[in-house]
Enzyme design. Structure first.
Site, PDB file in Angstrom:
ATOM      1  CG  HIS A   1      70.279  64.263  70.767  1.00 10.60           C
ATOM      2  ND1 HIS A   1      69.183  64.458  71.577  1.00 10.60           N
ATOM      3  CD2 HIS A   1      71.365  64.488  71.557  1.00 10.60           C
ATOM      4  CE1 HIS A   1      69.583  64.797  72.792  1.00 10.60           C
ATOM      5  NE2 HIS A   1      70.907  64.816  72.805  1.00 10.60           N
TER       6      HIS A   1
ATOM      7  CE  LYS B   1      66.331  49.705  47.336  1.00  8.34           C
ATOM      8  NZ  LYS B   1      64.912  49.872  47.583  1.00  8.34           N
TER       9      LYS B   1
ATOM     10  CB  SER C   1      63.805  45.702  44.304  1.00  8.45           C
ATOM     11  OG  SER C   1      62.766  46.213  43.508  1.00  8.45           O
TER      12      SER C   1
END
Ligand code: ARG
Length: 482
Positions: A169, A296, A290
């Site tokens: 999960h 990034k 980016s």
């Protein structure tokens, strides 16, 4: 008189499929709409192989002379060379790859070329081409899957003692060796290879000589062409042969599962390589930046692998829709099989080609993983099993450990930080040995069942994988004898 002349001219300029029954050439819009040469020309190599095998058989059966076979063979070989060199002039008005090659042959060798299509139709021809193409495609995918498995197995020795959480999960569950993850993917890709090998058996049946839909009155030898082309057998029923595209649907289904496995892995590594997890460093040469945010380092390759899965599933559903409700035998709808099949293959092959170097180039971050490994009570189940070993029934032990975890959570400590008295409150016979079951590293080491995630068990599995892959087969091809 001039009527006859016009008819002759029209017929001479018509595609090979328009016989004397037509008095007019095709409409230009029809030509554009029905052509497939723009995408089926990639079958050229297989079309020529099929034609060579067919002509050889015609000669052996006495249906063409030895000299004619020779002329056809040389003509086709030259056309093949021109196509391979990118010098062949493909013509849309000749509709498809089959007629482009046949017409080129006729233009080069004259009337002898007009004999090649004896006892053959484009319906068995296209099916033969697609089967030969799919057989080679399966081999390519199989080789890339093997390379990816090798990349995962090669990581195992170095990553064996790095303990990471197993999740259910997407919540922390139990601790396992990181190599357990790598081998989990090996198993999935192994099943993919088994499926492809199995699909190959159905691909590898020769339809050549089933002609349009009913077979032929000419005494051909289908076994001969099948064995020249390396097919395992021949398709038994001409109606089935002319209409069957199961082998392509099945191939694309197999590719869809490869894509499913790749996309699950891609998603996982996108998560693992972000600051929230911080388990993994991706190789920089497979990351992008980016245009606005200078910090990034984006996992675009993994994202695109995940995204491209949609195209592969799209191809599968297109093919299933395409074959739905078609009466026997050949229907022109079937021409539409090629774009989705080719696209699914190209997409999965490209993804696999990037996946292997990405797996090789990534590095786990053991310190960052270890820093938070003891958060999330990964050792709770092992503690429960310790209590079971003391003779406490599972349901009782489950409840007792749950209560201890609650206590530890309230005190913001780990299970290993609880005093011995807390364990003895459950069972007075518990001694210091309990602490050997606690902590994520100890808990991971405690697994003994076959297929579990302890470094010891995973080490055994890794050794088996190394052996299997060194023989370059995995279990699948060894089992199928291919
Ligand atoms: N381009 C066709 C296809 O891909 C070849 C077979 C055409 N047969 C026909 N009878 N029109 O299916």
């Amino acid at each position: 008189m001039w009527h006859e002349l016009i008819l002759k001219l029209t017929v001479a300029e018509s595609p090979l499929s328009r016989s004397g029954v037509f008095s007019k050439g095709p409409d230009a819009a029809l030509r554009r709409f029905t052509e497939s040469v723009s995408f089926d020309r990639r079958l050229a190599e297989y079309d020529i192989q099929g034609s060579l095998a067919h002509a050889e058989m015609l000669q052996r059966q006495g249906l063409i002379s030895a000299n004619e076979w020779d002329v056809i063979r040389q003509g086709l070989a030259k056309i093949g060379d021109e196509i391979a060199a990118g010098k062949f002039a493909w013509r849309e008005e000749l509709e498809d790859v089959h007629m482009n090659i046949e017409q080129a042959l006729i233009e080069r060798i004259g009337d002898t070329g007009r004999k090649l299509h004896t006892a053959r139709s484009r319906n068995d021809q296209v099916s033969t081409d697609m089967r030969l193409w799919a057989r080679a495609a399966i081999e390519q995918i199989n080789a890339q899957l093997l390379a990816l498995q090798q990349a995962f197995v090669e990581r195992c020795a170095a990553d064996l003692d790095v303990i990471v959480p197993a999740y259910t999960h997407l919540r922390r569950a139990q601790p396992v060796s990181a190599a357990h993850y790598w081998l989990a993917y090996c198993e999935k890709f192994e099943r993919d290879r088994q499926r492809l090998n199995d699909c190959r058996k159905r691909v590898n049946q020769c339809p050549l000589g089933t002609a349009a839909a009913a077979g032929t009155s000419i005494p051909i030898d289908r076994q001969a062409t099948a064995s020249t082309l390396g097919f395992e057998g021949i398709v038994a029923n001409s109606l089935d042969s002319s209409s069957d595209r199961d082998f392509l649907v099945e191939f694309v289904f197999d590719l869809s599962l490869v894509a499913a496995h790749l996309s699950g892995w891609a998603e996982e590594w996108i998560l693992w390589s972000g600051v929230e997890f911080d388990f993994l460093q991706l190789p920089e040469e497979f990351c992008t930046g980016s245009s606005i945010m200078p910090q990034k380092i984006n996992p675009d390759v993994l994202e695109i692998i995940r995204g491209k899965t949609a195209r592969v599933y799209g191809a599968l559903s297109s093919l299933l829709m395409l074959v739905k409700g078609l009466p026997l035998a050949y229907n022109r709808d079937l021409q539409e099989d090629k774009p989705p099949v080719f696209d699914a293959f190209d997409t999965v092959l490209d993804s696999l080609e990037l996946a292997a170097p990405l797996v090789r180039g990534a590095a786990l971050k053991p310190e960052s993983i270890a820093a938070r490994l003891d958060e999330g009570y990964l050792d709770a189940t092992t503690l429960m099993e310790f209590l079971i070993a003391q003779g406490i029934p599972q349901r009782t032990a489950h409840h007792q450990v749950g209560a201890l975890v609650r206590q530890a959570m309230a005190a913001q400590v780990r299970l290993a930080n609880l005093p011995l008295a807390d364990f003895q409150a459950i069972d007075p016979s518990i001694d210091e040995a309990v602490y050997q079951a606690l902590g994520a590293k100890n808990a991971a080491a405690a697994f003994v069942s076959t297929g579990s995630g302890s470094p010891a068990e995973v080490g055994k599995q890794a050794a088996l994988w190394r052996e299997r892959l060194a023989s370059n087969s995995g279990y699948s091809s060894a089992a199928s004898g291919d």
